[in-house]
Design a protein around this motif. Structure first.
Motif, PDB file in Angstrom:
ATOM      1  N   MET A   3      45.390  49.357  24.027  1.00 56.24           N
ATOM      2  CA  MET A   3      46.226  48.338  23.446  1.00 56.24           C
ATOM      3  C   MET A   3      45.850  48.174  21.982  1.00 56.24           C
ATOM      4  SD  MET A   3      46.727  44.450  24.701  1.00 56.24           S
ATOM      5  CE  MET A   3      46.021  43.358  23.511  1.00 56.24           C
ATOM      6  N   GLU A   4      46.831  47.969  21.163  1.00 57.81           N
ATOM      7  CA  GLU A   4      46.587  47.751  19.749  1.00 57.81           C
ATOM      8  C   GLU A   4      46.257  46.297  19.497  1.00 57.81           C
ATOM      9  OE1 GLU A   4      49.798  49.133  17.327  1.00 57.81           O
ATOM     10  OE2 GLU A   4      50.079  50.881  18.572  1.00 57.81           O
ATOM     11  N   GLY A   5      45.144  46.030  18.838  1.00 52.12           N
ATOM     12  CA  GLY A   5      44.765  44.664  18.518  1.00 52.12           C
ATOM     13  C   GLY A   5      45.797  43.976  17.650  1.00 52.12           C
ATOM     14  N   ALA A   6      46.435  44.743  16.779  1.00 52.01           N
ATOM     15  CA  ALA A   6      47.456  44.170  15.897  1.00 52.01           C
ATOM     16  C   ALA A   6      48.632  43.638  16.706  1.00 52.01           C
ATOM     17  CB  ALA A   6      47.931  45.215  14.900  1.00 52.01           C
ATOM     18  N   SER A   7      48.968  44.288  17.815  1.00 54.84           N
ATOM     19  CA  SER A   7      50.057  43.807  18.665  1.00 54.84           C
ATOM     20  C   SER A   7      49.724  42.445  19.247  1.00 54.84           C
ATOM     21  CB  SER A   7      50.333  44.792  19.805  1.00 54.84           C
ATOM     22  OG  SER A   7      50.806  46.009  19.304  1.00 54.84           O
ATOM     23  N   LEU A   8      48.486  42.264  19.661  1.00 54.67           N
ATOM     24  CA  LEU A   8      48.069  40.977  20.204  1.00 54.67           C
ATOM     25  C   LEU A   8      48.155  39.906  19.120  1.00 54.67           C
ATOM     26  CD1 LEU A   8      46.976  39.270  22.504  1.00 54.67           C
ATOM     27  CD2 LEU A   8      44.686  40.025  21.885  1.00 54.67           C
ATOM     28  N   LYS A   9      47.730  40.232  17.925  1.00 52.85           N
ATOM     29  CA  LYS A   9      47.805  39.271  16.820  1.00 52.85           C
ATOM     30  C   LYS A   9      49.248  38.861  16.553  1.00 52.85           C
ATOM     31  CE  LYS A   9      43.709  40.795  14.314  1.00 52.85           C
ATOM     32  NZ  LYS A   9      43.205  41.451  13.099  1.00 52.85           N
ATOM     33  N   ARG A  10      50.179  39.845  16.514  1.00 47.29           N
ATOM     34  CA  ARG A  10      51.587  39.538  16.263  1.00 47.29           C
ATOM     35  C   ARG A  10      52.186  38.720  17.398  1.00 47.29           C
ATOM     36  NH1 ARG A  10      51.769  44.868  14.841  1.00 47.29           N
ATOM     37  NH2 ARG A  10      52.945  45.415  16.691  1.00 47.29           N
ATOM     38  N   ALA A  11      51.857  39.051  18.622  1.00 49.29           N
ATOM     39  CA  ALA A  11      52.422  38.340  19.767  1.00 49.29           C
ATOM     40  C   ALA A  11      51.980  36.882  19.790  1.00 49.29           C
ATOM     41  CB  ALA A  11      52.025  39.038  21.069  1.00 49.29           C
ATOM     42  N   LYS A  12      50.777  36.606  19.315  1.00 47.50           N
ATOM     43  CA  LYS A  12      50.289  35.226  19.287  1.00 47.50           C
ATOM     44  C   LYS A  12      51.080  34.367  18.311  1.00 47.50           C
ATOM     45  CE  LYS A  12      46.112  34.707  18.467  1.00 47.50           C
ATOM     46  NZ  LYS A  12      44.815  34.964  17.890  1.00 47.50           N
ATOM     47  N   LEU A  13      51.811  34.989  17.401  1.00 43.50           N
ATOM     48  CA  LEU A  13      52.585  34.242  16.420  1.00 43.50           C
ATOM     49  C   LEU A  13      53.862  33.654  17.021  1.00 43.50           C
ATOM     50  CD1 LEU A  13      52.272  36.632  13.356  1.00 43.50           C
ATOM     51  CD2 LEU A  13      50.972  34.541  13.817  1.00 43.50           C
ATOM     52  N   TYR A  14      54.297  34.130  18.154  1.00 43.42           N
ATOM     53  CA  TYR A  14      55.559  33.708  18.774  1.00 43.42           C
ATOM     54  C   TYR A  14      55.327  33.200  20.177  1.00 43.42           C
ATOM     55  CZ  TYR A  14      57.135  36.744  15.052  1.00 43.42           C
ATOM     56  OH  TYR A  14      57.325  37.347  13.846  1.00 43.42           O
ATOM     57  N   PRO A  15      55.092  31.982  20.477  1.00 33.55           N
ATOM     58  CA  PRO A  15      54.819  30.886  19.544  1.00 33.55           C
ATOM     59  C   PRO A  15      53.388  30.990  19.037  1.00 33.55           C
ATOM     60  CG  PRO A  15      54.578  30.096  21.769  1.00 33.55           C
ATOM     61  CD  PRO A  15      55.036  31.549  21.860  1.00 33.55           C
ATOM     62  N   ALA A  16      53.109  30.270  17.986  1.00 37.07           N
ATOM     63  CA  ALA A  16      51.769  30.323  17.386  1.00 37.07           C
ATOM     64  C   ALA A  16      50.725  29.845  18.388  1.00 37.07           C
ATOM     65  CB  ALA A  16      51.723  29.472  16.124  1.00 37.07           C
ATOM     66  N   LEU A  17      49.766  30.692  18.674  1.00 41.72           N
ATOM     67  CA  LEU A  17      48.685  30.362  19.607  1.00 41.72           C
ATOM     68  C   LEU A  17      47.349  30.655  18.941  1.00 41.72           C
ATOM     69  CD1 LEU A  17      49.710  31.955  23.041  1.00 41.72           C
ATOM     70  CD2 LEU A  17      49.507  29.543  22.524  1.00 41.72           C
ATOM     71  N   THR A  18      46.419  29.755  19.127  1.00 38.97           N
ATOM     72  CA  THR A  18      45.063  30.044  18.689  1.00 38.97           C
ATOM     73  C   THR A  18      44.400  30.895  19.771  1.00 38.97           C
ATOM     74  OG1 THR A  18      44.120  28.118  19.776  1.00 38.97           O
ATOM     75  CG2 THR A  18      44.911  27.825  17.488  1.00 38.97           C
ATOM     76  N   GLN A  19      43.282  31.480  19.429  1.00 39.46           N
ATOM     77  CA  GLN A  19      42.537  32.241  20.432  1.00 39.46           C
ATOM     78  C   GLN A  19      42.093  31.332  21.568  1.00 39.46           C
ATOM     79  OE1 GLN A  19      39.608  33.861  17.801  1.00 39.46           O
ATOM     80  NE2 GLN A  19      40.788  35.724  17.424  1.00 39.46           N
ATOM     81  N   ASP A  20      41.698  30.102  21.257  1.00 39.14           N
ATOM     82  CA  ASP A  20      41.285  29.161  22.298  1.00 39.14           C
ATOM     83  C   ASP A  20      42.445  28.802  23.217  1.00 39.14           C
ATOM     84  OD1 ASP A  20      38.550  28.933  21.697  1.00 39.14           O
ATOM     85  OD2 ASP A  20      38.948  27.444  20.138  1.00 39.14           O
ATOM     86  N   ALA A  21      43.631  28.577  22.635  1.00 40.29           N
ATOM     87  CA  ALA A  21      44.803  28.244  23.449  1.00 40.29           C
ATOM     88  C   ALA A  21      45.177  29.416  24.358  1.00 40.29           C
ATOM     89  CB  ALA A  21      45.972  27.860  22.557  1.00 40.29           C
ATOM     90  N   LEU A  22      45.110  30.618  23.820  1.00 36.82           N
ATOM     91  CA  LEU A  22      45.405  31.803  24.624  1.00 36.82           C
ATOM     92  C   LEU A  22      44.389  31.940  25.745  1.00 36.82           C
ATOM     93  CD1 LEU A  22      46.975  34.379  25.198  1.00 36.82           C
ATOM     94  CD2 LEU A  22      45.625  35.523  23.419  1.00 36.82           C
ATOM     95  N   SER A  23      43.134  31.709  25.440  1.00 43.78           N
ATOM     96  CA  SER A  23      42.082  31.761  26.453  1.00 43.78           C
ATOM     97  C   SER A  23      42.360  30.762  27.580  1.00 43.78           C
ATOM     98  CB  SER A  23      40.724  31.471  25.808  1.00 43.78           C
ATOM     99  OG  SER A  23      39.712  31.444  26.778  1.00 43.78           O
ATOM    100  N   GLY A  24      42.798  29.556  27.217  1.00 35.97           N
ATOM    101  CA  GLY A  24      43.108  28.537  28.215  1.00 35.97           C
ATOM    102  C   GLY A  24      44.272  28.927  29.101  1.00 35.97           C
ATOM    103  N   LYS A  25      45.322  29.502  28.507  1.00 39.12           N
ATOM    104  CA  LYS A  25      46.481  29.939  29.296  1.00 39.12           C
ATOM    105  C   LYS A  25      46.087  31.062  30.254  1.00 39.12           C
ATOM    106  CE  LYS A  25      50.125  28.628  26.084  1.00 39.12           C
ATOM    107  NZ  LYS A  25      51.323  28.241  26.795  1.00 39.12           N
ATOM    108  N   LEU A  26      45.241  31.966  29.788  1.00 40.79           N
ATOM    109  CA  LEU A  26      44.774  33.049  30.652  1.00 40.79           C
ATOM    110  C   LEU A  26      43.900  32.506  31.778  1.00 40.79           C
ATOM    111  CD1 LEU A  26      43.927  35.689  27.908  1.00 40.79           C
ATOM    112  CD2 LEU A  26      45.750  35.861  29.618  1.00 40.79           C
TER     113      LEU A  26
END
Length: 71
Positions: free
Chosen positions: A1-24
């Motif tokens: 997986m490309e790290g850049a893809s994860l960064k771009r996907a977090k922008l829609y909607p804007a998610l912090t790493q902590d918020a993404l961690s919580g959803k996971l």
């Protein structure tokens, strides 16, 4: 997986790493902020079940995260 893809996907909607961690975590996937940062910077590989969960949480296809198709 490309790290850049994860960064771009977090922008829609804007998610912090902590918020993404919580959803996971709600899906039973334990990836802390540091692990997400390592994925984004290509220092850590993503396991198959993590890829599926990331795609679900971010609302994109797994193939898009892999760089194989458009969002």
């Amino acid at each position: 997986m490309e790290g850049a893809s994860l960064k771009r996907a977090k922008l829609y909607p804007a998610l912090t790493q902590d918020a993404l961690s919580g959803k996971l975590a709600r899906l039973g996937i334990q990836l802390d902020r540091a692990a997400i940062a390592k994925i984004e910077n290509n220092y850590r590989h993503v396991l198959d079940y993590e890829l599926k969960a990331l795609a679900d949480v971010l609302g994109v296809g797994a193939n898009w995260l892999l760089g194989d198709e458009k969002k």
